[in-house]
Design an enzyme around this catalytic site. Structure first.
Site, short mmCIF file in Angstrom:
data_model
loop_
_atom_site.label_atom_id
_atom_site.label_comp_id
_atom_site.label_asym_id
_atom_site.label_seq_id
_atom_site.Cartn_x
_atom_site.Cartn_y
_atom_site.Cartn_z
N TYR A 33 0.81 -1.21 0.00
CA TYR A 33 0.00 0.00 0.00
C TYR A 33 0.85 1.27 0.00
O TYR A 33 0.42 2.31 0.44
CB TYR A 33 -0.91 0.01 1.23
N ASP A 96 -10.76 -2.33 7.94
CA ASP A 96 -9.45 -2.36 7.30
C ASP A 96 -8.67 -1.11 7.71
O ASP A 96 -9.18 -0.24 8.42
CB ASP A 96 -9.58 -2.44 5.78
N GLY A 121 -9.12 0.56 11.22
CA GLY A 121 -8.34 0.02 12.31
C GLY A 121 -7.38 -1.06 11.86
O GLY A 121 -7.37 -1.48 10.71
N HIS A 141 -3.49 -16.71 5.60
CA HIS A 141 -2.36 -17.24 4.84
C HIS A 141 -1.19 -16.27 4.79
O HIS A 141 -0.07 -16.67 4.44
CB HIS A 141 -2.80 -17.66 3.44
N ASN A 188 4.59 -18.79 -3.07
CA ASN A 188 4.65 -17.33 -3.11
C ASN A 188 4.66 -16.73 -1.70
O ASN A 188 5.38 -15.77 -1.42
CB ASN A 188 3.44 -16.79 -3.89
#
Length: 231
Positions: A33, A96, A121, A141, A188
């Site tokens: 982000y 989020d 949050g 995950h 990954n």
């Protein structure tokens, strides 16, 4: 969700997130982000995933007994939209990070979607909104077992008696030898984060350790399985 690989660091036995992005892997979303453009790209990709596969995972169990739902790490609100479409009696709070919530309001959620609210949050440390059901979709995950245990314990504490948690993940077979797509996801995760994909049994163990019971697991026709556990 596949993240850009950056420097893989094969041969060193650890991920190279710090070298590639300047932040440790436990702060992986700081890099994902780091700009509005990259945040939009990532959230848009998840929007596409849940617009195609969201209804399958949300219909794996009858969620109508849970009128108040909180989607932890809910991003753009794509899964929340699928939820209110499938269950007309429910309301969903998307929880989020502040920057993600703002982007969701600016680009993905319209004021007309009255049964979807947002809450800013960090689910590892901030109070969680009250809910009958908490959704963790493609969240666990990303993290090692100890961080998952910490998060699930917080969810259990916040959860109402009789409520539950819905875990949505790509599930490994019990022996860990398939499916191939899930193994690639796990590779990954290994390269970039401290997380991994898990078997249904491994998720059952994490949920039981947090206090949840009546754990049920269902695979769906799509990539992701659904695990429902009750308090």
């Amino acid at each position: 969700m596949l993240y850009p690989l950056g420097h893989t660091g094969f041969g060193e036995g650890k991920n190279q997130y710090l070298k590639a992005f300047g932040v440790p892997s436990e702060q992986l979303f700081t890099a994902i982000y780091r700009s509005e453009g990259e945040r939009l790209l990532f959230m848009g990709a998840l929007q596409d995933v849940w617009s195609v596969q969201g209804s399958c995972v949300l219909a794996a169990f009858d969620l109508s007994p849970f009128p108040l739902v909180c989607d932890l790490g809910g991003g753009s609100g794509a899964l929340a939209k699928e939820c209110v479409s499938l269950y007309p009696g429910c309301r969903v709070t998307v929880f989020d990070l502040p920057s993600v919530v703002q982007t969701a309001k600016d680009h993905f959620l319209s004021p007309e979607e009255g049964r979807i609210g947002v809450h800013e949050g960090d689910f590892f440390k901030d109070p969680l909104p009250a809910a009958d059901l908490y959704i963790l979709a493609r969240v666990l995950h990303d993290w090692p077992d100890e961080r998952c245990s910490h998060l699930l314990a917080r969810v259990y504490e916040a959860c109402k008696p009789g409520g539950g948690v819905l875990v949505v993940e790509s599930l490994l077979d019990p022996d860990g030898r398939g499916p191939l797509t899930t193994q690639l996801y796990s590779l990954n995760m290994l390269v970039q984060t401290e997380g991994r994909e898990r078997t249904p049994g491994q998720y059952r163990a994490l949920l039981a350790a947090a206090g949840f019971g009546d754990v049920q697991c269902k695979r769906t026709p799509g990539t992701y399985g659904a695990i429902l556990a009750r308090k």
